[in-house]
Scaffold this motif. Structure first.
Motif, PDB file in Angstrom:
ATOM      1  N   LEU A   1       0.808  -1.230   0.000  1.00 23.69           N
ATOM      2  CA  LEU A   1       0.000   0.000   0.000  1.00 23.69           C
ATOM      3  C   LEU A   1       0.839   1.278   0.000  1.00 23.69           C
ATOM      4  CD1 LEU A   1      -2.784  -1.067   2.513  1.00 23.69           C
ATOM      5  CD2 LEU A   1      -3.008  -0.763   0.043  1.00 23.69           C
ATOM      6  N   ARG A   2       2.156   1.138   0.041  1.00 17.65           N
ATOM      7  CA  ARG A   2       3.017   2.318   0.187  1.00 17.65           C
ATOM      8  C   ARG A   2       2.824   3.356  -0.921  1.00 17.65           C
ATOM      9  NH1 ARG A   2       6.614   2.359  -3.453  1.00 17.65           N
ATOM     10  NH2 ARG A   2       7.409   0.501  -4.455  1.00 17.65           N
ATOM     11  N   ALA A   3       2.423   2.934  -2.113  1.00 14.77           N
ATOM     12  CA  ALA A   3       2.279   3.861  -3.238  1.00 14.77           C
ATOM     13  C   ALA A   3       0.838   4.342  -3.440  1.00 14.77           C
ATOM     14  CB  ALA A   3       2.789   3.202  -4.512  1.00 14.77           C
ATOM     15  N   LYS A   4      -0.072   3.940  -2.569  1.00 13.80           N
ATOM     16  CA  LYS A   4      -1.486   4.280  -2.768  1.00 13.80           C
ATOM     17  C   LYS A   4      -1.713   5.789  -2.820  1.00 13.80           C
ATOM     18  CE  LYS A   4      -6.128   3.188  -1.171  1.00 13.80           C
ATOM     19  NZ  LYS A   4      -6.924   2.429  -0.195  1.00 13.80           N
ATOM     20  N   LYS A   5      -1.130   6.528  -1.899  1.00 19.09           N
ATOM     21  CA  LYS A   5      -1.309   7.982  -1.896  1.00 19.09           C
ATOM     22  C   LYS A   5      -0.763   8.609  -3.174  1.00 19.09           C
ATOM     23  CE  LYS A   5      -1.381   8.659   3.082  1.00 19.09           C
ATOM     24  NZ  LYS A   5      -0.696   9.215   4.242  1.00 19.09           N
ATOM     25  N   GLN A   6       0.356   8.089  -3.649  1.00 16.80           N
ATOM     26  CA  GLN A   6       0.968   8.597  -4.879  1.00 16.80           C
ATOM     27  C   GLN A   6       0.032   8.372  -6.079  1.00 16.80           C
ATOM     28  OE1 GLN A   6       4.846   6.962  -5.667  1.00 16.80           O
ATOM     29  NE2 GLN A   6       4.947   7.849  -7.697  1.00 16.80           N
ATOM     30  N   LEU A   7      -0.589   7.190  -6.158  1.00 13.94           N
ATOM     31  CA  LEU A   7      -1.521   6.917  -7.259  1.00 13.94           C
ATOM     32  C   LEU A   7      -2.753   7.807  -7.167  1.00 13.94           C
ATOM     33  CD1 LEU A   7      -1.505   3.034  -7.745  1.00 13.94           C
ATOM     34  CD2 LEU A   7      -0.179   4.772  -8.937  1.00 13.94           C
ATOM     35  N   ILE A   8      -3.259   8.010  -5.971  1.00 16.97           N
ATOM     36  CA  ILE A   8      -4.424   8.889  -5.789  1.00 16.97           C
ATOM     37  C   ILE A   8      -4.071  10.316  -6.193  1.00 16.97           C
ATOM     38  CG2 ILE A   8      -5.950   9.930  -4.061  1.00 16.97           C
ATOM     39  CD1 ILE A   8      -5.816   7.187  -2.574  1.00 16.97           C
ATOM     40  N   ARG A   9      -2.913  10.784  -5.782  1.00  9.63           N
ATOM     41  CA  ARG A   9      -2.476  12.148  -6.141  1.00  9.63           C
ATOM     42  C   ARG A   9      -2.361  12.278  -7.665  1.00  9.63           C
ATOM     43  NH1 ARG A   9       1.106  12.885  -2.378  1.00  9.63           N
ATOM     44  NH2 ARG A   9       2.547  11.524  -3.363  1.00  9.63           N
ATOM     45  N   PHE A  10      -1.726  11.291  -8.321  1.00 13.94           N
ATOM     46  CA  PHE A  10      -1.596  11.319  -9.778  1.00 13.94           C
ATOM     47  C   PHE A  10      -2.966  11.309 -10.444  1.00 13.94           C
ATOM     48  CE2 PHE A  10      -1.516   9.192 -13.867  1.00 13.94           C
ATOM     49  CZ  PHE A  10      -0.572   9.945 -14.547  1.00 13.94           C
ATOM     50  N   ALA A  11      -3.863  10.457  -9.969  1.00 18.20           N
ATOM     51  CA  ALA A  11      -5.207  10.379 -10.549  1.00 18.20           C
ATOM     52  C   ALA A  11      -5.929  11.715 -10.408  1.00 18.20           C
ATOM     53  CB  ALA A  11      -6.005   9.261  -9.884  1.00 18.20           C
ATOM     54  N   ASN A  12      -5.859  12.316  -9.243  1.00 20.39           N
ATOM     55  CA  ASN A  12      -6.503  13.610  -9.020  1.00 20.39           C
ATOM     56  C   ASN A  12      -5.941  14.677  -9.958  1.00 20.39           C
ATOM     57  OD1 ASN A  12      -8.168  12.574  -7.031  1.00 20.39           O
ATOM     58  ND2 ASN A  12      -6.844  13.231  -5.358  1.00 20.39           N
ATOM     59  N   GLN A  13      -4.619  14.709 -10.111  1.00 18.40           N
ATOM     60  CA  GLN A  13      -3.980  15.683 -10.999  1.00 18.40           C
ATOM     61  C   GLN A  13      -4.339  15.435 -12.461  1.00 18.40           C
ATOM     62  OE1 GLN A  13       0.144  15.106  -9.966  1.00 18.40           O
ATOM     63  NE2 GLN A  13       0.027  16.488  -8.215  1.00 18.40           N
ATOM     64  N   SER A  14      -4.691  14.203 -12.785  1.00 19.41           N
ATOM     65  CA  SER A  14      -5.031  13.829 -14.162  1.00 19.41           C
ATOM     66  C   SER A  14      -6.540  13.793 -14.392  1.00 19.41           C
ATOM     67  CB  SER A  14      -4.433  12.451 -14.475  1.00 19.41           C
ATOM     68  OG  SER A  14      -3.027  12.477 -14.300  1.00 19.41           O
ATOM     69  N   ASP A  15      -7.306  14.275 -13.408  1.00 20.66           N
ATOM     70  CA  ASP A  15      -8.759  14.305 -13.481  1.00 20.66           C
ATOM     71  C   ASP A  15      -9.351  12.907 -13.676  1.00 20.66           C
ATOM     72  OD1 ASP A  15     -11.142  15.716 -13.240  1.00 20.66           O
ATOM     73  OD2 ASP A  15     -11.330  16.002 -15.408  1.00 20.66           O
ATOM     74  N   LEU A  16      -8.782  11.943 -12.956  1.00 19.25           N
ATOM     75  CA  LEU A  16      -9.244  10.557 -12.987  1.00 19.25           C
ATOM     76  C   LEU A  16      -9.744  10.176 -11.600  1.00 19.25           C
ATOM     77  CD1 LEU A  16      -6.221   8.946 -14.865  1.00 19.25           C
ATOM     78  CD2 LEU A  16      -8.458   9.498 -15.855  1.00 19.25           C
ATOM     79  N   THR A  17     -10.670   9.248 -11.554  1.00 18.85           N
ATOM     80  CA  THR A  17     -11.151   8.706 -10.295  1.00 18.85           C
ATOM     81  C   THR A  17     -10.844   7.218 -10.283  1.00 18.85           C
ATOM     82  OG1 THR A  17     -12.948  10.315 -10.205  1.00 18.85           O
ATOM     83  CG2 THR A  17     -13.179   8.338  -8.839  1.00 18.85           C
ATOM     84  N   ILE A  18     -10.155   6.768  -9.270  1.00 15.66           N
ATOM     85  CA  ILE A  18      -9.822   5.349  -9.150  1.00 15.66           C
ATOM     86  C   ILE A  18     -11.046   4.625  -8.606  1.00 15.66           C
ATOM     87  CG2 ILE A  18      -8.316   3.643  -8.059  1.00 15.66           C
ATOM     88  CD1 ILE A  18      -6.130   5.847  -8.026  1.00 15.66           C
ATOM     89  N   ALA A  19     -11.562   3.682  -9.396  1.00 17.13           N
ATOM     90  CA  ALA A  19     -12.766   2.942  -9.016  1.00 17.13           C
ATOM     91  C   ALA A  19     -12.479   1.919  -7.931  1.00 17.13           C
ATOM     92  CB  ALA A  19     -13.353   2.238 -10.241  1.00 17.13           C
ATOM     93  N   SER A  20     -11.298   1.308  -7.990  1.00 16.76           N
ATOM     94  CA  SER A  20     -10.966   0.252  -7.049  1.00 16.76           C
ATOM     95  C   SER A  20      -9.467   0.010  -7.059  1.00 16.76           C
ATOM     96  CB  SER A  20     -11.702  -1.027  -7.445  1.00 16.76           C
ATOM     97  OG  SER A  20     -11.500  -2.035  -6.490  1.00 16.76           O
TER      98      SER A  20
END
Length: 97
Positions: free
Chosen positions: A21-40
């Motif tokens: 889970l160490r990279a979860k925040k990084q993926l969420i931040r990238f998704a937010n900056q890219s106007d994406l929503t992670i479904a799961s």
């Protein structure tokens, strides 16, 4: 790409002692900056050098054409030998991800 797609986060660590889970925040931040929503998120502790990864294949099973697999870096999805990497790439391509 169609307007109807889902984004899946795939988080992997090689051993149970490592934090997948160490990279979860990084993926969420990238998704937010890219106007994406992670479904799961699909999280597992399995070697990237083996094709036998239940969570990755669960993700691939439910994913539909144009869906996105979001990973921290390429080695999170593969450290496979050429034969297995070709097989995995073929599955991803066939699924149109």
């Amino acid at each position: 790409m169609s307007s109807e797609y889902r984004v899946y986060g795939y988080l992997r660590a090689s051993t149970k002692e490592q934090d997948a889970l160490r990279a979860k925040k990084q993926l969420i931040r990238f998704a937010n900056q890219s106007d994406l929503t992670i479904a799961s998120f699909f999280v597992e502790n399995e070697s990237g050098a083996t094709l036998n990864r239940p969570e990755l294949f669960r993700l691939l099973e439910i994913a539909q054409p144009d869906d996105i697999i979001l990973v921290e870096q390429i080695d999170r999805i593969s450290r496979l030998n050429d034969k297995d990497w070709s097989k995995l790439k073929g599955i991803i391509k066939t699924k149109e991800l």
